[in-house]
Design an enzyme around this catalytic site. Structure first.
Site, short mmCIF file in Angstrom:
data_model
loop_
_atom_site.label_atom_id
_atom_site.label_comp_id
_atom_site.label_asym_id
_atom_site.label_seq_id
_atom_site.Cartn_x
_atom_site.Cartn_y
_atom_site.Cartn_z
N ASP A 80 0.88 -1.24 -0.07
CA ASP A 80 -0.15 -0.14 0.17
C ASP A 80 0.85 1.45 -0.05
OD1 ASP A 80 0.95 -0.71 2.76
OD2 ASP A 80 -0.26 0.70 3.54
N GLU A 174 0.12 -1.09 5.54
CA GLU A 174 1.12 -0.68 6.49
C GLU A 174 1.14 0.70 6.95
OE1 GLU A 174 5.10 0.71 7.76
OE2 GLU A 174 3.85 1.24 6.08
#
Length: 406
Positions: A80, A174
């Site tokens: 991400d 994350e």
């Protein structure tokens, strides 16, 4: 072999912006899109046990090519990108940097300048991948993904390089603090691991903040302002009073190095109710606990002043300093230092003024320091990564797996 920059340029085209409002894992469908591409790429390279779980975590194994038993080590990066700026329609630019300003976007007058970013001077003569001034780049952490896969491909194509079993994992979310939420430690199976999620070339980190969030809810009493004398209690005024009694110099913009802080990240409310949202950070566990205690002390002091429970606090602990788990096995850091030395990279050991998947993984049983991925100015339109830094990260990974065999 495919070049590390070519992989990176492919990955950043896929929008994987994390979205904490969805309540799902992964938080954005684009993370699945990248995960599927990575699964196919790893299978094509010939890795074993390649799979993607229902939550978008990707796992794979490069089997050992030696007879003797050595620890299974892992390499981890996250798929991400930060919600701080859009990762949609990323349009990378390649710049042979000779010094001076880089015009990222002439129309919008977005200029990457050493006047504002003096570290640019470190990269004169290097080839930079930059944004076009309208999005972030995604080097955090698609550079890490590209480096891990490129290193693995190199090891496959050079079987004379001896290594033990290597486990790979690519995680979602994350950037919103949920990168290890569904991480399967048993399935991963590594004894030690490294996140390729640091910044500038040479960074090596095994300390991070102890972290918590605090929601301070302040109740008020709303009365028509024309008749409010000795009746109204304005929750916004009380909330400002609470914020004012916390140490004013212990905030992010006035701290550095090993300094901790209180950071007010959100205010929402009206006369009847106001909510203050804080994050609290400190490297020292003792001082961190003192900070949390101070929040409660100030709550009680204001409630006592007004003679009623106007202020209520909900504290949620986020993660702890991984130093506690890594110091007993400091060779994992020493090996990384040696791997950098062999790659002619000067190690720059520093604390992470933030969090990392490695912090939680260390407390989940896998000591996991953090190694540079090479980028600068993460999370915004001034982000860039030198190709040479990514190439050195690949070399460090290759060196590191050999050191574990030695």
């Amino acid at each position: 072999m495919k070049k590390v920059q070519d992989r990176f340029l492919e990955y950043v085209k896929i929008n994987t912006t994390a979205d904490e409002s969805t309540g799902t894992t992964p938080s954005f469908e684009g993370e699945f899109d990248l995960a599927k591409i990575l699964v196919e790429e790893l299978k094509t390279l010939g890795l074993k046990n390649v799979e993607m779980c229902e939550h978008g975590y990707v796992y794979a194994t490069l089997e050992s090519n030696i007879d003797k038993k050595v620890p299974v080590i892992g390499f981890i990066a996250h798929m991400d990108t930060s919600p701080d700026m859009t990762g949609k329609n990323v349009n990378p630019q390649i710049v042979d940097y000779k010094g001076g300003d880089i015009v990222l976007n002439k129309e919008k007058n977005v200029v990457l300048s050493p006047k504002n970013f003096p570290e640019l001077k470190l990269y004169e003569g290097k080839t930079l991948i930059t944004t076009d001034g309208t999005t972030l780049l995604g080097a955090d952490d698609k550079a890490g993904i590209a480096e891990i896969i490129t290193a693995v491909e190199y090891l496959i194509e050079h079987p004379e390089i001896k290594h033990g079993e290597i486990r790979i994992a690519f995680t979602p979310d994350e950037e919103i603090g949920e990168g290890t939420k569904f991480f399967n430690v048993e399935k991963f199976g590594a004894k030690y691991a490294y996140t390729m999620d640091g910044g500038r070339i040479g960074e090596l980190e095994y300390e991070n903040f102890n972290a918590a969030s605090a929601k301070v809810v302040v109740k008020g009493r709303n009365v028509h302002p024309g008749y409010a004398f000795n009746k109204m209690i304005n929750s916004m005024t009380v909330a400002m009073e609470y914020a004012d009694v916390l140490p004013k110099h212990q905030v992010p913009e006035k701290t550095e190095g090993y300094d901790g802080f209180y950071h007010l990240v959100g205010i929402e409310g009206g006369v009847e109710e106001t909510t203050l949202t804080y994050i609290i950070r400190d490297f020292s566990l003792e001082i961190y606990k003192t900070r949390l205690k101070l929040l409660e002390e100030k709550q009680h002091a204001i409630n006592s002043k007004y003679g009623m429970d106007l202020v209520n606090i909900e504290i949620t602990e986020s993660y702890r300093n991984m130093k506690e788990k890594i110091e007993p096995v400091m060779f994992v850091v020493d090996h990384a230092k040696k791997a950098m030395e062999r790659a002619r990279v000067k190690d720059d050991i520093r604390p992470i003024r933030g969090g990392t998947d490695g912090a939680r993984l260390s407390f989940m049983g896998i000591p996991t320091p953090n190694i540079f991925a090479g980028g600068e100015n993460f999370h915004g339109k001034y982000e860039y990564v030198p190709i040479e830094s990514m190439e050195k990260a690949v070399e460090v990974i290759v060196n590191l797996v050999q050191i574990y065999c030695e």
